[in-house]
Design an enzyme around this catalytic site. Structure first.
Site, mmCIF file in Angstrom:
data_model
loop_
_atom_site.group_PDB
_atom_site.id
_atom_site.type_symbol
_atom_site.label_atom_id
_atom_site.label_comp_id
_atom_site.label_asym_id
_atom_site.label_seq_id
_atom_site.Cartn_x
_atom_site.Cartn_y
_atom_site.Cartn_z
ATOM 1 N N VAL A 167 18.794 -6.517 -4.480
ATOM 2 C CA VAL A 167 18.413 -5.111 -4.631
ATOM 3 C C VAL A 167 18.462 -4.702 -6.104
ATOM 4 O O VAL A 167 18.145 -3.569 -6.438
ATOM 5 C CB VAL A 167 19.321 -4.212 -3.761
ATOM 6 C CG1 VAL A 167 19.077 -4.495 -2.290
ATOM 7 C CG2 VAL A 167 20.799 -4.389 -4.102
ATOM 8 N N ASP A 168 18.889 -5.616 -6.977
ATOM 9 C CA ASP A 168 18.848 -5.318 -8.413
ATOM 10 C C ASP A 168 17.411 -5.506 -8.920
ATOM 11 O O ASP A 168 16.521 -5.932 -8.166
ATOM 12 C CB ASP A 168 19.847 -6.197 -9.184
ATOM 13 C CG ASP A 168 19.484 -7.679 -9.172
ATOM 14 O OD1 ASP A 168 18.319 -8.012 -9.447
ATOM 15 O OD2 ASP A 168 20.367 -8.521 -8.893
ATOM 16 N N PRO A 186 26.252 -23.439 -5.930
ATOM 17 C CA PRO A 186 27.433 -24.225 -6.310
ATOM 18 C C PRO A 186 28.366 -24.506 -5.133
ATOM 19 O O PRO A 186 29.230 -25.378 -5.224
ATOM 20 C CB PRO A 186 28.134 -23.339 -7.354
ATOM 21 C CG PRO A 186 27.614 -21.967 -7.137
ATOM 22 C CD PRO A 186 26.254 -22.093 -6.526
ATOM 23 N N THR A 222 22.009 -17.983 -2.048
ATOM 24 C CA THR A 222 22.221 -17.183 -0.838
ATOM 25 C C THR A 222 23.174 -17.905 0.106
ATOM 26 O O THR A 222 23.134 -19.130 0.220
ATOM 27 C CB THR A 222 20.887 -16.844 -0.124
ATOM 28 O OG1 THR A 222 21.163 -16.057 1.036
ATOM 29 C CG2 THR A 222 20.101 -18.074 0.277
ATOM 30 N N ALA A 236 22.319 -21.068 -10.661
ATOM 31 C CA ALA A 236 20.926 -20.687 -10.879
ATOM 32 C C ALA A 236 20.556 -20.775 -12.362
ATOM 33 O O ALA A 236 19.512 -21.321 -12.722
ATOM 34 C CB ALA A 236 20.709 -19.269 -10.363
ATOM 35 N N HIS A 243 15.181 -6.327 0.845
ATOM 36 C CA HIS A 243 16.287 -5.412 1.132
ATOM 37 C C HIS A 243 16.268 -4.146 0.289
ATOM 38 O O HIS A 243 17.281 -3.450 0.194
ATOM 39 C CB HIS A 243 17.626 -6.148 0.974
ATOM 40 C CG HIS A 243 17.823 -7.233 1.995
ATOM 41 N ND1 HIS A 243 18.729 -8.260 1.844
ATOM 42 C CD2 HIS A 243 17.226 -7.445 3.194
ATOM 43 C CE1 HIS A 243 18.677 -9.052 2.908
ATOM 44 N NE2 HIS A 243 17.763 -8.581 3.732
HETATM 45 P P1 NAD Z 1 26.104 -13.556 -0.546
HETATM 46 O O1 NAD Z 1 27.006 -12.755 -1.392
HETATM 47 O O2 NAD Z 1 26.361 -13.573 0.919
HETATM 48 O O3 NAD Z 1 26.147 -15.056 -1.051
HETATM 49 C C1 NAD Z 1 26.000 -15.374 -2.417
HETATM 50 C C2 NAD Z 1 25.764 -16.855 -2.531
HETATM 51 O O4 NAD Z 1 25.515 -17.155 -3.899
HETATM 52 C C3 NAD Z 1 26.955 -17.713 -2.094
HETATM 53 O O5 NAD Z 1 26.481 -18.744 -1.240
HETATM 54 C C4 NAD Z 1 27.472 -18.294 -3.420
HETATM 55 O O6 NAD Z 1 28.027 -19.600 -3.264
HETATM 56 C C5 NAD Z 1 26.207 -18.337 -4.249
HETATM 57 N N1 NAD Z 1 26.423 -18.299 -5.695
HETATM 58 C C6 NAD Z 1 27.457 -17.727 -6.380
HETATM 59 N N2 NAD Z 1 27.262 -17.873 -7.695
HETATM 60 C C7 NAD Z 1 26.086 -18.522 -7.858
HETATM 61 C C8 NAD Z 1 25.322 -18.941 -8.984
HETATM 62 N N3 NAD Z 1 25.758 -18.693 -10.231
HETATM 63 N N4 NAD Z 1 24.138 -19.584 -8.791
HETATM 64 C C9 NAD Z 1 23.699 -19.828 -7.547
HETATM 65 N N5 NAD Z 1 24.374 -19.455 -6.426
HETATM 66 C C10 NAD Z 1 25.546 -18.799 -6.584
HETATM 67 O O7 NAD Z 1 24.607 -13.090 -0.885
HETATM 68 P P2 NAD Z 1 23.261 -13.081 -0.030
HETATM 69 O O8 NAD Z 1 23.124 -14.353 0.717
HETATM 70 O O9 NAD Z 1 22.192 -12.659 -0.965
HETATM 71 O O10 NAD Z 1 23.458 -11.950 1.085
HETATM 72 C C11 NAD Z 1 24.166 -10.770 0.871
HETATM 73 C C12 NAD Z 1 23.382 -9.459 0.847
HETATM 74 O O11 NAD Z 1 23.955 -8.703 -0.211
HETATM 75 C C13 NAD Z 1 21.917 -9.499 0.549
HETATM 76 O O12 NAD Z 1 21.316 -8.726 1.525
HETATM 77 C C14 NAD Z 1 21.716 -8.803 -0.796
HETATM 78 O O13 NAD Z 1 20.711 -7.816 -0.702
HETATM 79 C C15 NAD Z 1 22.991 -8.071 -1.034
HETATM 80 N N6 NAD Z 1 23.467 -8.128 -2.450
HETATM 81 C C16 NAD Z 1 22.583 -8.082 -3.491
HETATM 82 C C17 NAD Z 1 23.059 -8.153 -4.796
HETATM 83 C C18 NAD Z 1 22.063 -8.084 -5.911
HETATM 84 O O14 NAD Z 1 21.008 -7.483 -5.759
HETATM 85 N N7 NAD Z 1 22.348 -8.701 -7.069
HETATM 86 C C19 NAD Z 1 24.416 -8.285 -5.052
HETATM 87 C C20 NAD Z 1 25.305 -8.308 -3.958
HETATM 88 C C21 NAD Z 1 24.804 -8.230 -2.663
#
Ligand code: NAD
Length: 254
Positions: free
Chosen positions: A108-109, A222, A196, A239, A124
């Site tokens: 959502v960023d 990771p 994800t 990433a 989302h």
């Molecule tokens: P999640 O928080 O459930 O999972 C995050 C995943 O990213 C984990 O599997 C973790 O191991 C992995 N991860 C952590 N650091 C990483 C890196 N540096 N490089 C690659 N992978 C890495 O997130 P999700 O699966 O996106 O689901 C959660 C929901 O939360 C989504 O619907 C999303 O919209 C929302 N969300 C979005 C943001 C954003 O927009 N940045 C932030 C927090 C949550």
């Protein structure tokens, strides 16, 4: 050959074929930009609140100020963050091969957009956007210009509340975005899944859908995720580290 090099060979073999590469990103994509993943975001100050309270309409109606403040804090973090090397690698690949990459994000960023990816499919919503909690009872609808300051702001005419423009638990995804994402998953030859946990549906189902239609699935994470069993190649790394290796200009020209 290390798995990232195998993955790079898969992507290179597409040579930018239209829709050949579908990339699905999640919160981990932005972790190295300093935006906490969902699990991280629920630690610290907010650890005592439950996600259903902070990310659902029922929670917002029960505690509008608390939920608004939580989102205000997250919005500040997003505005301060900058796209990382992973966002830039995806955007520069898309520029190099117009139409060759469809980006579907759960995030959502706005970091993909700020890296230059203006056509990402956003499943989302957008944390920086506001929308009204309910359809306005007034004939002409609420106007944000008439929103009264507050936490959350209210319509000056009817009292309707502003809420963040994200999809909350229990809400449907935007239909056009979900249809575009499913189409991309079904058409692609390689699906690259980045950052994800695979715990949030229907987004997580896109990976199995792509695999069933014959796509090769490459996961960048990771840590283990709930969709690891769908992967042909599992790349254990971040990433910002791996995407430039996979996508950057080591590619042959068109
Ligand atoms: P999640 O928080 O459930 O999972 C995050 C995943 O990213 C984990 O599997 C973790 O191991 C992995 N991860 C952590 N650091 C990483 C890196 N540096 N490089 C690659 N992978 C890495 O997130 P999700 O699966 O996106 O689901 C959660 C929901 O939360 C989504 O619907 C999303 O919209 C929302 N969300 C979005 C943001 C954003 O927009 N940045 C932030 C927090 C949550």
């Amino acid at each position: 050959m290390p798995p990232w090099a195998e993955a790079r060979t898969l992507v290179q073999a597409l040579r930018g074929r239209p829709g050949g590469l579908c990339v699905l990103t999640g919160a981990g994509m932005s972790a190295e930009s300093g935006i906490p993943t969902f699990r991280d975001a629920l630690t610290g100050l907010w650890a005592r609140f439950d996600p259903a309270e902070l990310a659902s309409e029922a929670g917002f109606r029960a505690h509008p100020q608390r939920v608004w403040d939580w989102y205000a804090m997250r919005r500040d973090g997003v505005r301060r963050a900058e796209p990382n090397a992973g966002h830039h690698a995806l955007a520069s690949h898309a520029r190099r091969w117009p139409g060759g990459l469809v980006l579907v994000t759960q995030n959502v960023d706005d970091l993909h957009q700020r890296a230059g990816h203006t056509d990402a499919v956003r499943l989302h919503g957008d944390i920086l956007a506001d929308r009204w909690l309910q359809p306005c009872p007034q004939r002409e609808g609420c106007a944000t210009t008439r929103a009264q300051a507050g936490r959350p702001p209210r319509c000056a005419d009817c009292g309707n509340l502003l809420r963040p423009g994200v999809v909350w638990f229990g809400e449907s995804l935007p239909a056009a975005a979900l249809a575009a994402a499913r189409d991309a998953a079904e058409r692609c030859e390689v699906m690259l899944v980045v950052g994800t946990s695979g715990a949030v549906w229907p987004a997580a189902g896109l990976v199995g859908r792509a695999r069933q239609r014959g796509a090769k699935v490459v996961i960048v994470n990771p840590s283990p995720s709930e969709i690891d069993a769908e992967a042909h190649l599992l790349l254990r790394g971040t990433a910002a580290h791996l995407l430039p290796l996979l996508l950057d200009a080591a590619e042959p020209g068109p």
